[in-house]
Design a protein around this motif. Structure first.
Motif, PDB file in Angstrom:
ATOM      1  N   GLY A  30       0.828  -1.194   0.000  1.00 12.53           N
ATOM      2  CA  GLY A  30       0.000   0.000   0.000  1.00 12.53           C
ATOM      3  C   GLY A  30       0.860   1.240   0.000  1.00 12.53           C
ATOM      4  O   GLY A  30       2.025   1.208   0.394  1.00 12.53           O
ATOM      5  N   ASP A  31       0.271   2.336  -0.461  1.00 19.74           N
ATOM      6  CA  ASP A  31       0.997   3.606  -0.500  1.00 19.74           C
ATOM      7  C   ASP A  31       0.240   4.678   0.276  1.00 19.74           C
ATOM      8  O   ASP A  31      -0.993   4.693   0.304  1.00 19.74           O
ATOM      9  CB  ASP A  31       1.193   4.070  -1.953  1.00 19.74           C
ATOM     10  CG  ASP A  31      -0.117   4.465  -2.616  1.00 19.74           C
ATOM     11  OD1 ASP A  31      -0.408   5.679  -2.675  1.00 19.74           O
ATOM     12  OD2 ASP A  31      -0.852   3.569  -3.075  1.00 19.74           O
ATOM     13  N   SER A  32       0.993   5.545   0.945  1.00 19.39           N
ATOM     14  CA  SER A  32       0.463   6.719   1.621  1.00 19.39           C
ATOM     15  C   SER A  32      -0.651   6.332   2.598  1.00 19.39           C
ATOM     16  O   SER A  32      -0.417   5.566   3.527  1.00 19.39           O
ATOM     17  CB  SER A  32      -0.023   7.728   0.571  1.00 19.39           C
ATOM     18  OG  SER A  32      -0.255   8.981   1.148  1.00 19.39           O
ATOM     19  N   ALA A  33      -1.879   6.825   2.403  1.00 19.09           N
ATOM     20  CA  ALA A  33      -2.987   6.426   3.269  1.00 19.09           C
ATOM     21  C   ALA A  33      -3.195   4.917   3.227  1.00 19.09           C
ATOM     22  O   ALA A  33      -3.525   4.292   4.245  1.00 19.09           O
ATOM     23  CB  ALA A  33      -4.270   7.147   2.834  1.00 19.09           C
ATOM     24  N   GLY A  34      -3.003   4.316   2.049  1.00 20.26           N
ATOM     25  CA  GLY A  34      -3.095   2.861   1.941  1.00 20.26           C
ATOM     26  C   GLY A  34      -1.989   2.151   2.698  1.00 20.26           C
ATOM     27  O   GLY A  34      -2.169   1.022   3.178  1.00 20.26           O
ATOM     28  N   GLY A  35      -0.829   2.796   2.825  1.00 21.01           N
ATOM     29  CA  GLY A  35       0.238   2.230   3.645  1.00 21.01           C
ATOM     30  C   GLY A  35      -0.124   2.208   5.111  1.00 21.01           C
ATOM     31  O   GLY A  35       0.223   1.275   5.842  1.00 21.01           O
ATOM     32  N   GLN A  36      -0.847   3.255   5.548  1.00 20.43           N
ATOM     33  CA  GLN A  36      -1.338   3.276   6.931  1.00 20.43           C
ATOM     34  C   GLN A  36      -2.248   2.086   7.191  1.00 20.43           C
ATOM     35  O   GLN A  36      -2.104   1.376   8.190  1.00 20.43           O
ATOM     36  CB  GLN A  36      -2.083   4.598   7.183  1.00 20.43           C
ATOM     37  CG  GLN A  36      -2.827   4.660   8.503  1.00 20.43           C
ATOM     38  CD  GLN A  36      -4.321   4.499   8.321  1.00 20.43           C
ATOM     39  OE1 GLN A  36      -4.944   5.113   7.447  1.00 20.43           O
ATOM     40  NE2 GLN A  36      -4.925   3.659   9.158  1.00 20.43           N
ATOM     41  N   ILE A  37      -3.185   1.848   6.275  1.00 18.30           N
ATOM     42  CA  ILE A  37      -4.106   0.717   6.424  1.00 18.30           C
ATOM     43  C   ILE A  37      -3.341  -0.596   6.369  1.00 18.30           C
ATOM     44  O   ILE A  37      -3.569  -1.513   7.170  1.00 18.30           O
ATOM     45  CB  ILE A  37      -5.187   0.771   5.330  1.00 18.30           C
ATOM     46  CG1 ILE A  37      -6.013   2.052   5.466  1.00 18.30           C
ATOM     47  CG2 ILE A  37      -6.083  -0.457   5.392  1.00 18.30           C
ATOM     48  CD1 ILE A  37      -6.868   2.367   4.253  1.00 18.30           C
ATOM     49  N   THR A  38      -2.397  -0.697   5.440  1.00 12.50           N
ATOM     50  CA  THR A  38      -1.647  -1.934   5.233  1.00 12.50           C
ATOM     51  C   THR A  38      -0.862  -2.343   6.473  1.00 12.50           C
ATOM     52  O   THR A  38      -0.892  -3.508   6.895  1.00 12.50           O
ATOM     53  CB  THR A  38      -0.707  -1.773   4.028  1.00 12.50           C
ATOM     54  OG1 THR A  38      -1.491  -1.616   2.840  1.00 12.50           O
ATOM     55  CG2 THR A  38       0.224  -2.965   3.869  1.00 12.50           C
ATOM     56  N   LEU A  39      -0.139  -1.398   7.070  1.00 14.81           N
ATOM     57  CA  LEU A  39       0.669  -1.752   8.238  1.00 14.81           C
ATOM     58  C   LEU A  39      -0.216  -2.107   9.428  1.00 14.81           C
ATOM     59  O   LEU A  39       0.095  -3.041  10.182  1.00 14.81           O
ATOM     60  CB  LEU A  39       1.620  -0.613   8.598  1.00 14.81           C
ATOM     61  CG  LEU A  39       2.565  -0.891   9.767  1.00 14.81           C
ATOM     62  CD1 LEU A  39       3.381  -2.164   9.557  1.00 14.81           C
ATOM     63  CD2 LEU A  39       3.490   0.312  10.012  1.00 14.81           C
ATOM     64  N   PRO A  57      -3.311   2.102  17.129  1.00 16.34           N
ATOM     65  CA  PRO A  57      -2.533   1.552  16.007  1.00 16.34           C
ATOM     66  C   PRO A  57      -3.343   1.301  14.739  1.00 16.34           C
ATOM     67  O   PRO A  57      -2.762   1.251  13.655  1.00 16.34           O
ATOM     68  CB  PRO A  57      -1.970   0.243  16.582  1.00 16.34           C
ATOM     69  CG  PRO A  57      -1.889   0.484  18.053  1.00 16.34           C
ATOM     70  CD  PRO A  57      -3.080   1.344  18.375  1.00 16.34           C
ATOM     71  N   ILE A  58      -4.664   1.152  14.855  1.00 14.09           N
ATOM     72  CA  ILE A  58      -5.483   1.013  13.651  1.00 14.09           C
ATOM     73  C   ILE A  58      -5.467   2.310  12.844  1.00 14.09           C
ATOM     74  O   ILE A  58      -5.587   2.301  11.619  1.00 14.09           O
ATOM     75  CB  ILE A  58      -6.919   0.602  14.025  1.00 14.09           C
ATOM     76  CG1 ILE A  58      -6.928  -0.856  14.498  1.00 14.09           C
ATOM     77  CG2 ILE A  58      -7.895   0.790  12.858  1.00 14.09           C
ATOM     78  CD1 ILE A  58      -8.277  -1.331  14.985  1.00 14.09           C
ATOM     79  N   VAL A  59      -5.280   3.434  13.526  1.00 13.04           N
ATOM     80  CA  VAL A  59      -5.217   4.746  12.880  1.00 13.04           C
ATOM     81  C   VAL A  59      -3.772   5.143  12.598  1.00 13.04           C
ATOM     82  O   VAL A  59      -3.440   5.599  11.495  1.00 13.04           O
ATOM     83  CB  VAL A  59      -5.891   5.816  13.772  1.00 13.04           C
ATOM     84  CG1 VAL A  59      -5.863   7.181  13.086  1.00 13.04           C
ATOM     85  CG2 VAL A  59      -7.304   5.411  14.132  1.00 13.04           C
ATOM     86  N   SER A  60      -2.927   4.981  13.596  1.00  7.05           N
ATOM     87  CA  SER A  60      -1.515   5.367  13.516  1.00  7.05           C
ATOM     88  C   SER A  60      -0.647   4.169  13.882  1.00  7.05           C
ATOM     89  O   SER A  60      -0.273   3.977  15.045  1.00  7.05           O
ATOM     90  CB  SER A  60      -1.227   6.525  14.484  1.00  7.05           C
ATOM     91  OG  SER A  60      -1.955   7.678  14.136  1.00  7.05           O
ATOM     92  N   PRO A  61      -0.313   3.325  12.916  1.00  2.00           N
ATOM     93  CA  PRO A  61       0.375   2.072  13.233  1.00  2.00           C
ATOM     94  C   PRO A  61       1.773   2.249  13.810  1.00  2.00           C
ATOM     95  O   PRO A  61       2.335   1.283  14.329  1.00  2.00           O
ATOM     96  CB  PRO A  61       0.411   1.340  11.890  1.00  2.00           C
ATOM     97  CG  PRO A  61       0.223   2.389  10.852  1.00  2.00           C
ATOM     98  CD  PRO A  61      -0.644   3.433  11.485  1.00  2.00           C
ATOM     99  N   LEU A  62       2.311   3.462  13.776  1.00  5.77           N
ATOM    100  CA  LEU A  62       3.612   3.679  14.417  1.00  5.77           C
ATOM    101  C   LEU A  62       3.529   3.454  15.922  1.00  5.77           C
ATOM    102  O   LEU A  62       4.537   3.185  16.574  1.00  5.77           O
ATOM    103  CB  LEU A  62       4.113   5.098  14.128  1.00  5.77           C
ATOM    104  CG  LEU A  62       5.595   5.363  14.393  1.00  5.77           C
ATOM    105  CD1 LEU A  62       6.482   4.482  13.510  1.00  5.77           C
ATOM    106  CD2 LEU A  62       5.930   6.836  14.178  1.00  5.77           C
ATOM    107  N   PHE A  63       2.327   3.550  16.494  1.00  8.97           N
ATOM    108  CA  PHE A  63       2.140   3.325  17.927  1.00  8.97           C
ATOM    109  C   PHE A  63       1.876   1.855  18.247  1.00  8.97           C
ATOM    110  O   PHE A  63       1.656   1.512  19.419  1.00  8.97           O
ATOM    111  CB  PHE A  63       0.991   4.192  18.454  1.00  8.97           C
ATOM    112  CG  PHE A  63       1.289   5.659  18.415  1.00  8.97           C
ATOM    113  CD1 PHE A  63       2.031   6.261  19.416  1.00  8.97           C
ATOM    114  CD2 PHE A  63       0.850   6.442  17.363  1.00  8.97           C
ATOM    115  CE1 PHE A  63       2.327   7.617  19.384  1.00  8.97           C
ATOM    116  CE2 PHE A  63       1.125   7.804  17.307  1.00  8.97           C
ATOM    117  CZ  PHE A  63       1.872   8.395  18.319  1.00  8.97           C
TER     118      PHE A  63
END
Length: 294
Positions: free
Chosen positions: A146-155, A218-224
């Protein structure tokens, strides 16, 4: 056609690609515009002649499958597109999806998840998780990209699959959104060089996308989220991208957790540079295909 790298930033500035991200008000206007003027999402009619394309619907959400026209494929990839949670899948996404399908000999599954103001992080996450579990049942495994917003969902999906006991899933992240608080102190340093994204509007879009969840969930901000047990990861990021500092944090934390991470940081490149018709974009797409082969 190959576009010189130096022409990309002035083109993005001239076309005001960053307009939705410049302020809280511009972000809200972009959400309203997405509600008033829904964008098309189907694949281009002349995508490639060596493909077969199908579509099904899950809870009235279109889910496309793109695969080589002949022969069996070697497993499945879910590609989740970017667009700042307000923009629909674009021609460049479909071209990369087609390239992955043919050159990696895989079936690429493309969820057209609900964007703002009709969708939110939880809904997109649950949609992709459900698709992933179906593909794992059918094929025994799945790969994620995934890319960008899709990368957020993917991770976030990769983290949830790990939590549900799925063996390490190979993941490709292209300039992913990772911390939707947009609070990294290096963002203001990079902001003047970024012709595409901006902090204030990005933070507001992240707040709205979070819905009923905390933005640090983490569902919103997977860095956490946690990184132990994640599968091999290929991450792309350009240094003229306000998301770049968080990509560096992701790589450091994932490696510290024992994850096999390949980090392709391109100096001077803009957001989602692997999708662009440049030499570095072409090289990145070849590496993405190689990472997603069976």
């Amino acid at each position: 056609m190959i576009v010189p790298e130096a022409l990309v930033p002035p083109f993005l500035r001239a076309t005001r690609a960053n307009a939705p991200f410049l302020s809280v008000d511009s972000a809200r206007r972009a959400v309203r515009d997405a509600e008033l003027r829904p964008q098309p999402y189907g694949p281009p009619p002349r995508l490639r002649s060596d493909l077969r394309v199908g579509v099904a619907h899950i809870d009235k959400v279109p889910v496309y499958t793109v695969a080589p026209a002949r022969g069996a494929t070697d497993g499945a990839v879910i590609y989740t597109h970017g667009g700042g949670w307000i923009h629909q899948i674009a021609k460049q996404h479909w071209e990369l999806i087609a390239q992955i399908a043919v050159e990696a000999n895989v079936t690429v599954v493309v969820p057209i998840y609900r964007l703002l103001p009709f969708g939110d992080a939880q809904g997109a996450h649950d949609l992709v998780i459900g698709i992933a579990e179906q593909l794992i049942e059918r094929h025994g495994s799945v790969r994620l990209a995934g890319d960008s917003a899709g990368g957020q969902i993917t991770l976030s999906v990769a983290q949830t699959l790990r939590d549900r006991g799925v063996p390490a899933v190979r993941t490709v992240l292209i300039a992913p959104g990772l911390d939707l608080t947009f609070s990294n102190p290096l963002i203001p340093v990079i902001q003047p060089t970024d012709p595409w994204l901006a902090q204030d509007g990005g933070r507001e879009l992240g707040r709205i996308w979070a819905g009923e969840l905390d933005v640090k969930d983490p569902i919103v901000s997977p860095l956490f989220g946690e990184f132990e047990g994640l599968g091999p990861m290929l991450v792309f990021s350009g240094t003229r991208d306000v998301l770049n500092p968080d990509a560096g944090i992701l790589v450091d934390r994932a490696r510290a957790a024992g994850v096999d991470v390949t980090f392709r940081e391109k100096v001077g490149a803009v957001h989602v540079f692997p999708l662009l018709p440049t030499r570095s974009g072409r090289a990145a797409r070849s590496e993405i295909v190689a990472a997603l082969r069976g």
